[in-house]
Structure formats: C-alpha cells, structure tokens
Design a protein around this motif. Structure first.
Motif, PDB file in Angstrom:
ATOM      1  N   ALA A   1      -2.845  -2.182   3.288  1.00 61.86           N
ATOM      2  CA  ALA A   1      -2.824  -3.641   3.502  1.00 61.86           C
ATOM      3  C   ALA A   1      -2.349  -4.366   2.256  1.00 61.86           C
ATOM      4  O   ALA A   1      -2.512  -3.871   1.134  1.00 61.86           O
ATOM      5  CB  ALA A   1      -4.237  -4.120   3.859  1.00 61.86           C
ATOM      6  N   ARG A   2      -1.738  -5.506   2.478  1.00 59.12           N
ATOM      7  CA  ARG A   2      -1.376  -6.402   1.376  1.00 59.12           C
ATOM      8  C   ARG A   2      -1.087  -7.787   1.965  1.00 59.12           C
ATOM      9  O   ARG A   2      -1.012  -7.953   3.182  1.00 59.12           O
ATOM     10  CB  ARG A   2      -0.167  -5.906   0.600  1.00 59.12           C
ATOM     11  N   THR A   3      -0.942  -8.773   1.090  1.00 55.60           N
ATOM     12  CA  THR A   3      -0.506 -10.090   1.543  1.00 55.60           C
ATOM     13  C   THR A   3       0.936 -10.278   1.086  1.00 55.60           C
ATOM     14  O   THR A   3       1.407  -9.576   0.193  1.00 55.60           O
ATOM     15  CB  THR A   3      -1.383 -11.204   0.940  1.00 55.60           C
ATOM     16  N   PHE A   4       1.628 -11.189   1.709  1.00 53.60           N
ATOM     17  CA  PHE A   4       3.016 -11.457   1.286  1.00 53.60           C
ATOM     18  C   PHE A   4       3.409 -12.888   1.626  1.00 53.60           C
ATOM     19  O   PHE A   4       2.811 -13.528   2.507  1.00 53.60           O
ATOM     20  CB  PHE A   4       3.997 -10.462   1.920  1.00 53.60           C
ATOM     21  N   ALA A   5       4.418 -13.345   0.897  1.00 55.32           N
ATOM     22  CA  ALA A   5       4.989 -14.666   1.183  1.00 55.32           C
ATOM     23  C   ALA A   5       6.401 -14.455   1.704  1.00 55.32           C
ATOM     24  O   ALA A   5       7.084 -13.515   1.295  1.00 55.32           O
ATOM     25  CB  ALA A   5       5.027 -15.493  -0.097  1.00 55.32           C
ATOM     26  N   VAL A   6       6.826 -15.299   2.606  1.00 51.25           N
ATOM     27  CA  VAL A   6       8.194 -15.200   3.125  1.00 51.25           C
ATOM     28  C   VAL A   6       9.096 -16.013   2.198  1.00 51.25           C
ATOM     29  O   VAL A   6       8.780 -17.172   1.903  1.00 51.25           O
ATOM     30  CB  VAL A   6       8.260 -15.754   4.567  1.00 51.25           C
ATOM     31  N   PRO A   7      10.189 -15.421   1.707  1.00 47.10           N
ATOM     32  CA  PRO A   7      11.068 -16.208   0.825  1.00 47.10           C
ATOM     33  C   PRO A   7      11.646 -17.420   1.563  1.00 47.10           C
ATOM     34  O   PRO A   7      11.815 -17.364   2.780  1.00 47.10           O
ATOM     35  CB  PRO A   7      12.170 -15.213   0.434  1.00 47.10           C
ATOM     36  N   PRO A   8      11.930 -18.502   0.858  1.00 40.99           N
ATOM     37  CA  PRO A   8      12.427 -19.706   1.527  1.00 40.99           C
ATOM     38  C   PRO A   8      13.813 -19.495   2.135  1.00 40.99           C
ATOM     39  O   PRO A   8      14.578 -18.652   1.673  1.00 40.99           O
ATOM     40  CB  PRO A   8      12.478 -20.759   0.400  1.00 40.99           C
ATOM     41  N   GLY A   9      14.133 -20.258   3.170  1.00 43.94           N
ATOM     42  CA  GLY A   9      15.442 -20.142   3.824  1.00 43.94           C
ATOM     43  C   GLY A   9      15.513 -21.114   4.980  1.00 43.94           C
ATOM     44  O   GLY A   9      14.694 -22.034   5.080  1.00 43.94           O
ATOM     45  N   LYS A  10      16.477 -20.875   5.865  1.00 48.32           N
ATOM     46  CA  LYS A  10      16.685 -21.789   6.992  1.00 48.32           C
ATOM     47  C   LYS A  10      15.699 -21.518   8.129  1.00 48.32           C
ATOM     48  O   LYS A  10      15.345 -20.357   8.377  1.00 48.32           O
ATOM     49  CB  LYS A  10      18.086 -21.567   7.552  1.00 48.32           C
ATOM     50  N   GLY A  11      15.336 -22.544   8.854  1.00 46.31           N
ATOM     51  CA  GLY A  11      14.400 -22.409   9.976  1.00 46.31           C
ATOM     52  C   GLY A  11      14.953 -21.522  11.070  1.00 46.31           C
ATOM     53  O   GLY A  11      14.200 -20.914  11.838  1.00 46.31           O
ATOM     54  N   SER A  12      16.282 -21.400  11.164  1.00 49.47           N
ATOM     55  CA  SER A  12      16.872 -20.587  12.244  1.00 49.47           C
ATOM     56  C   SER A  12      16.899 -19.099  11.895  1.00 49.47           C
ATOM     57  O   SER A  12      17.277 -18.262  12.731  1.00 49.47           O
ATOM     58  CB  SER A  12      18.300 -21.070  12.516  1.00 49.47           C
ATOM     59  N   ASP A  13      16.535 -18.729  10.661  1.00 52.06           N
ATOM     60  CA  ASP A  13      16.555 -17.310  10.267  1.00 52.06           C
ATOM     61  C   ASP A  13      15.512 -16.508  11.036  1.00 52.06           C
ATOM     62  O   ASP A  13      14.451 -17.018  11.376  1.00 52.06           O
ATOM     63  CB  ASP A  13      16.215 -17.162   8.768  1.00 52.06           C
ATOM     64  N   ARG A  14      15.835 -15.225  11.234  1.00 49.26           N
ATOM     65  CA  ARG A  14      14.804 -14.293  11.729  1.00 49.26           C
ATOM     66  C   ARG A  14      14.136 -13.653  10.528  1.00 49.26           C
ATOM     67  O   ARG A  14      14.786 -13.433   9.486  1.00 49.26           O
ATOM     68  CB  ARG A  14      15.447 -13.205  12.590  1.00 49.26           C
ATOM     69  N   ILE A  15      12.850 -13.309  10.657  1.00 48.80           N
ATOM     70  CA  ILE A  15      12.140 -12.660   9.557  1.00 48.80           C
ATOM     71  C   ILE A  15      11.896 -11.206   9.985  1.00 48.80           C
ATOM     72  O   ILE A  15      11.309 -10.951  11.042  1.00 48.80           O
ATOM     73  CB  ILE A  15      10.780 -13.345   9.260  1.00 48.80           C
ATOM     74  N   VAL A  16      12.375 -10.289   9.166  1.00 44.73           N
ATOM     75  CA  VAL A  16      12.308  -8.864   9.536  1.00 44.73           C
ATOM     76  C   VAL A  16      11.553  -8.090   8.455  1.00 44.73           C
ATOM     77  O   VAL A  16      11.781  -8.281   7.262  1.00 44.73           O
ATOM     78  CB  VAL A  16      13.741  -8.295   9.725  1.00 44.73           C
TER      79      VAL A  16
ATOM     80  N   SER B   1       6.259 -23.514   4.768  1.00 43.19           N
ATOM     81  CA  SER B   1       5.896 -24.819   4.187  1.00 43.19           C
ATOM     82  C   SER B   1       4.380 -25.047   4.237  1.00 43.19           C
ATOM     83  O   SER B   1       3.847 -25.932   3.579  1.00 43.19           O
ATOM     84  CB  SER B   1       6.626 -25.944   4.917  1.00 43.19           C
ATOM     85  N   SER B   2       3.661 -24.205   5.031  1.00 40.45           N
ATOM     86  CA  SER B   2       2.200 -24.391   5.117  1.00 40.45           C
ATOM     87  C   SER B   2       1.502 -23.878   3.853  1.00 40.45           C
ATOM     88  O   SER B   2       0.326 -24.171   3.623  1.00 40.45           O
ATOM     89  CB  SER B   2       1.646 -23.649   6.335  1.00 40.45           C
ATOM     90  N   GLY B   3       2.219 -23.085   3.061  1.00 44.66           N
ATOM     91  CA  GLY B   3       1.621 -22.543   1.830  1.00 44.66           C
ATOM     92  C   GLY B   3       0.642 -21.404   2.092  1.00 44.66           C
ATOM     93  O   GLY B   3       0.054 -20.852   1.162  1.00 44.66           O
ATOM     94  N   ARG B   4       0.451 -20.998   3.362  1.00 47.01           N
ATOM     95  CA  ARG B   4      -0.510 -19.914   3.664  1.00 47.01           C
ATOM     96  C   ARG B   4       0.144 -18.554   3.430  1.00 47.01           C
ATOM     97  O   ARG B   4       1.315 -18.366   3.767  1.00 47.01           O
ATOM     98  CB  ARG B   4      -0.965 -20.002   5.127  1.00 47.01           C
ATOM     99  N   THR B   5      -0.602 -17.615   2.852  1.00 46.16           N
ATOM    100  CA  THR B   5      -0.039 -16.270   2.682  1.00 46.16           C
ATOM    101  C   THR B   5      -0.255 -15.487   3.978  1.00 46.16           C
ATOM    102  O   THR B   5      -1.184 -15.754   4.748  1.00 46.16           O
ATOM    103  CB  THR B   5      -0.721 -15.485   1.541  1.00 46.16           C
ATOM    104  N   ASN B   6       0.599 -14.497   4.160  1.00 45.91           N
ATOM    105  CA  ASN B   6       0.536 -13.666   5.368  1.00 45.91           C
ATOM    106  C   ASN B   6      -0.195 -12.364   5.062  1.00 45.91           C
ATOM    107  O   ASN B   6      -0.057 -11.805   3.976  1.00 45.91           O
ATOM    108  CB  ASN B   6       1.960 -13.360   5.829  1.00 45.91           C
ATOM    109  N   GLU B   7      -0.967 -11.909   6.045  1.00 46.50           N
ATOM    110  CA  GLU B   7      -1.735 -10.664   5.894  1.00 46.50           C
ATOM    111  C   GLU B   7      -1.017  -9.561   6.656  1.00 46.50           C
ATOM    112  O   GLU B   7      -0.720  -9.711   7.835  1.00 46.50           O
ATOM    113  CB  GLU B   7      -3.127 -10.795   6.541  1.00 46.50           C
TER     114      GLU B   7
END
Ligand code: ADA
Length: 602
Positions: free
Chosen positions: A66-81, A122-128
């Motif tokens: 397990a770890r937490t991560f942040a998504v790098p900034p980019g366009k709203g239309s991007d897919r996150i993989v 933009s919510s500033g929440r980290t992902n688990e």
C-alpha cells in the motif's frame, strides 16, 4: 501532453501468512480482516517479499502492498492510468477503496485505467492505493507455476510502478517494421523501408482532424533519415489504426544495427489536432536484417553465429526485482565474453533489459514461461489461453526492439506427444499471426530426435546435458549429428533445412572449488565440459550457435532435488550470483573470441 510520475519508492507491505483473506473478497471484506496499512512494515518497490525477511523466503501465497499518491496536474480530459512493470503472479489493485482491476501473469507489464477512481487533483486529497499479489503454486492455468520449476517463484511487485496522464486523443502504440534489401553479397543495403502502424486512441471520439507525423532520427544526433505524415478525418470512439510507409532516402548510407555496431535511431511519432500537439512518443529503432539461409544465420547479409548464453533475472539481495543498473552491468559482463545473444531465460524480461540490449548490442530471445509442461498440464483448459495472452503482452511491449531475434514458445515441454503437438501448433499459429514474419519463432526442446514440433520452428534447438546428468560428454555429438541427418533426409520430416543451435548445455560448479582431476562440481570440470561442447560445435558448419547454461548462478527452490542444487542454487553459472567469474567464463570468452574472429562479425 503525456505526463508520468514514478510510484517506485517507499510502500508498506503486509503478508497474509495465515491465509486470512480469500481471492473472492472485495475491498470492504479484506479491510476488515487485515490490519490497517499504517501499522505495516516499510519496503522499497520494486521488491519481492521473499528477500525482505528470512521467514518469508519460502512464502508462496498472498501479500499486500500500500501507498498514497498524488496525480500530477494536467487537463481534465486526460485519462489517468496506473502502470505496473510486472507483479508475480495475480495482481489486483484498489484505488480509494474501489477496484481498479486484476491481472494474471508474473512477468509482463499491465495497466489499469483509474480515471474515475482518483480524487479530483484540485481537492488536494491524496489517493490510497492497495495492491494484492498472489504467487501460489498449483493453479493449472498459471504459467509457469502450474508445476515446480528450476528457478525461484518470487512474490511481489517486482517491476516499476508509475502513474500516467494520457491525453485524449493519444498514441496508444505503434508497430515499427524495418526492411532491408541487399544485392549479391554487398554489405550495404540497396533498399531500406519502414512500415509503421500507429494506434490512435480517440477516447470518446475526436471531432478534429488528427495528424500523425513520423520522424526517424539518428540517436545522439539531429540527422533525420526519414519522415512521413498522415492526416485522418474525425475519429470514432475507441482505437483506430493508421498505416504509414516510410522510405529511407539514402539506404547505402544507413547506419545498420548489429551486436558489434548497435547503431540506434529514434522513431518519433507525434499526434496533432487543430489545437496543436497532443501526444508524442518515441521508440528505439535499429535497421537490421536477420535471415536463415539453409543451415546458416545471416545478419545484414553476413554469416552470423549465435554466441550465446541463458540468463535468469535474479540477484541474491533483491530476487527478481533486479535493479536496472545490475541488468546493465550484467550485459557488459556478457559483452566482455564476446557473447552476442542470450535467452532471458524462461520468461519475458524487464523493459530495462531490452533497452540495454538495444544500446549495447546483444540479440535477445524472449520466451513464454511454459517450462517442462507434460500432457497432464496441457489438459488444463486455461493453459493455452494464458500462454497466448503472455505472448500478446510480450509482443505488444517488445516487438519494436531491434534486439529481439526470436520468440520462444516454450522450454523443454512434451513436444514428442500428440497433445504437445496440438498445443504448440496452436501457439505457433497465434504467434506467427501476430508477429507477421518479423522475428524468428522457436520452441526450446530437449526431445532431440523424438521432437515432433521441429517443423514448426525457424531453427532447431537442442538442450542437452550429456556428461552432467548422465552419459558421457561425447554422446551429445551423436544427437546433434543425428538430428542434422534427419533434417537433411529427403522426406523433409523436420521441414526445410535450418540452423541447429545448442540452446542449453552445462555443468554445476561451486565457485572457488578447483580440482586438478576435474572432479564434479569443480570449476575445472565445468570449464572442461563447456570447452568440449563449444569446440565440437565449432567444427560443424550446420551448427548456428551455442547458448551456455547459464550466465550466473540462480536461486532455486527445488524441494524435490535437494542434492542436485547445493546452496539452494542452480550452480551452472559461468559466474556466481555475486557476478564473480568462474573458470568457465574465461573459457567461453576465449572460444567465442576465436569463433567470432573466424567468421567475422556483422
Ligand atoms: C533444463 C532447464 C533449465 C535448467 C537446466 C538444469 O534444461 O531448461 O531451466 O533447469 O535444465 O540446470 O538442469
């Protein structure tokens, strides 16, 4: 544009030693059974749990990371993989408590689309992120773990992990085929061309015109040797394939790729819409032509001998999660010994190995992990499907690498039975339909004259251990000559004449054990055996090469053969597990040096 962020580094792990969790459990059920991740121990991913704690060495079951991560900034239309280099064997992931996906296969790369699972950046929440990995033995459709094998079944996330923002539309992949034509015995091509198939992922659909541009640039310079452009109309949702033909303007001046001269080019592909460039990707390209003519190999119109070895991905400290720098270093050790190709060994290898082969100049043989399968294994209905998907994933990631010389369908399987024939016919047909003649296709066999699948292969492979497991060393010569005789027989039972390669031969040696009378397990015995085999092969023009078994000593877990595997290692390496040379290394280096000098090197 595409943005990547590495998720390698500190994670936490927890091993389910008592099998408290079950495969069928979802996130909520699992998290009621396992302790909270904050209380788990730290580890550095990529890693294998077997080397983290002494009592985990022989743990084959389920572990959690397990770890937490942040998504790098980019366009709203991007897919996150979310991308995994590899995890052995079954891997499932949850992001913020929701399932991202599962993957079967211990050595290939895979990805999960987690666009809808991550928090809005933009919510500033980290992902688990929670990952479960299960490497249990005995599932009939797990390759190779449907049976005991002669290397180590490490569990864990042993490949790199990263998070990627993928633009829309994007370049989903590309198949790059180079072709060279030679006149007479000229060393420079009279013709050079490329066929490039680009897959565009238009996501929900793209109303714009898309323009695909290809530029082929000499690595390390700015010289563009070929370009092509194609525009599309609006694209429907999903993936569309675009084909481009690229002619190399001045073939005679083309810098060709070969083990002795690994000249690389970069094929840069860009994708533009009316708003500008949306995606750019690049693949290493080498212009080289590999052919078999009768019993001989040719590379770039010159006779070529495979001066090879076999290497397992293994290191005493990290297990299967070998750091990229060690891969690179290992390949330098091979180059020093005049080795120009290796099989790696019984499964797809990390991307770093193939990158280093391209750069340093080593041909690579990549194998589907079907190891010593017998009729009883073929009976599992899922096995062939597992082998095919392994091939598809391996091919999709690696086919563009100039270093790939052959795909291997299996190792030492029952290829002398009707069931084995059926399995291999299906697998060969599948591989050839996808590869479309781009590479050689083989299976590595120890069935000698009994093999019933040699006609399917592009060259004949012989694994033979006379003088080690039984018989006298000299007996191997008889097998090689007999197969050659059968092959040349008029009824062409083995198909048209093709090169014969000794794909495995060797003897165990404990480094440091020297013996004037060449006792078994001594460096001297091993060196003598390798010298004998290679020298005999060099005398036979129809032998296209030899691959020693093997490069370095490799950890095994072979409860059934404790006497044959002292130190719990397969000790047939030319160097030991710490990469320290045995006598055999010097012998092979010298013989391969002579062989190479005799034939010249492309
Ligand atoms: C076989 C097999 C290898 C290894 C070798 C050995 O030929 O293909 O994986 O097990 O024997 O060392 O005995």
């Amino acid at each position: 544009m595409r943005v990547q962020a590495s998720l390698d580094g500190t994670w936490r792990y927890w091993i389910d030693r008592d099998s408290a969790t079950k495969e069928t459990m979802g996130f909520d059920e699992i998290t009621t059974v396992i302790p909270p991740a904050a209380s788990w121990k730290p580890c550095h991913v990529p890693c294998c749990w077997n080397v983290l704690e002494p009592d985990l060495m022989r743990f084959f079951g389920t572990g959690f990371f397990a770890r937490t991560f942040a998504v790098p900034p980019g366009k709203g239309s991007d897919r996150i993989v979310l991308r995994f280099g590899a995890a052995n064997y079954r891997c499932s992931a949850w992001v913020n408590g929701r399932e991202a996906g599962s993957h079967d296969g211990g050595y290939t790369s895979f990805a999960f689309d987690i666009t809808t699972l991550v928090h809005d950046p933009s919510s500033g929440r980290t992902n688990e992120l929670l990952v479960r990995v299960d490497n249990a033995w005995g599932h009939g459709d797990r390759l190779p773990w449907c049976r005991l094998v002669d290397w180590f079944n490490y569990g864990g996330i042993h490949g790199h992990v990263l998070i990627e923002r993928v633009p829309s539309p994007s370049i989903a992949g590309a198949t790059i085929r180079t072709d060279l034509g030679f006149e007479g015995d000229a060393p420079s091509p009279s013709r050079a061309s490329m066929d490039i198939h680009v897959d565009i992922d238009a996501g929900q659909g793209c109303k714009d015109t898309c323009t695909v541009t290809v530029q082929v640039v000499k690595r390390g310079g700015s010289e563009v040797i070929a370009t092509a452009t194609r525009a599309t109309g609006p694209l429907p949702a999903g993936t569309t394939g675009i084909d481009l033909q690229v002619a190399v303007v001045d073939p005679a001046r083309l810098d060709l790729w070969s083990p002795d001269h690994p000249a690389l080019h970069d094929t840069r592909i860009t994708l533009e819409t009316a708003g500008g460039m949306v995606d750019a990707r690049s693949w290493a390209t080498g212009f080289r032509k590999v052919e078999t003519r009768g019993t001989a190999f040719y590379v770039n119109n010159r006779r070529f001998f495979m001066l090879g070895t076999n290497r397992h991905v293994d290191h005493p400290d990290t297990g299967l999660a070998v750091p990229d720098a060690i891969h690179f270093h290992d390949l330098l050790i091979m180059k020093e010994a005049n080795i120009n190709c290796f099989r790696g060994s019984h499964y797809p290898n990390p991307a770093a190995v193939l990158d280093a082969c391209d750069e340093l100049g080593l041909f690579f043989i990549e194998e589907i992990p079907g190891w010593q399968l017998q009729d009883v294994h073929y009976a599992d209905p899922g096995l062939l499907g597992a082998a095919k998907s392994c091939f598809d994933e391996m091919h999709a990631r690696d086919a563009n690498h100039p270093c790939i010389i052959a795909w291997s369908m299996s190792n030492e399987c029952a290829t002398d039975t009707a069931k084995g024939r059926k399995y291999h016919e299906a697998l060969y047909a599948h591989a050839r339909a996808i590869d479309k003649g781009q590479h050689l296709v083989i299976h590595v066999s120890n069935r000698k004259a009994m093999d019933r699948c040699y006609d399917l292969a592009d060259f004949i492979t012989i694994n033979t251990y006379e003088g080690w497991y039984g018989g006298g060393m000299g007996e191997f010569v008889h097998h090689v000559d007999l197969i050659h005789e059968i092959m040349m027989d008029e009824d062409r039972e083995l198909g048209e004449p093709k090169p014969i390669v000794l794909t495995e031969f060797g003897a165990g040696a404990i480094r440091g054990y020297r013996s004037r009378d060449k006792a078994r397990w001594s460096e001297d015995f091993q060196a003598g055996l390798l010298r004998f085999y290679i020298t005999e092969c060099m005398k036979r023009d129809f032998v296209g090469g030899t691959w020693t078994w093997m490069f370095c000593d490799t950890r095994v877990d072979l409860p059934t053969r404790p006497d044959g595997r002292p130190r719990s290692y397969n000790n047939k390496g030319m160097i030991d597990e710490h990469r320290i040379e045995k006598l055999a290394y010097m012998v092979v280096r010298d013989l391969y040096g002579v062989w190479k000098a005799r034939e010249g090197a492309p």
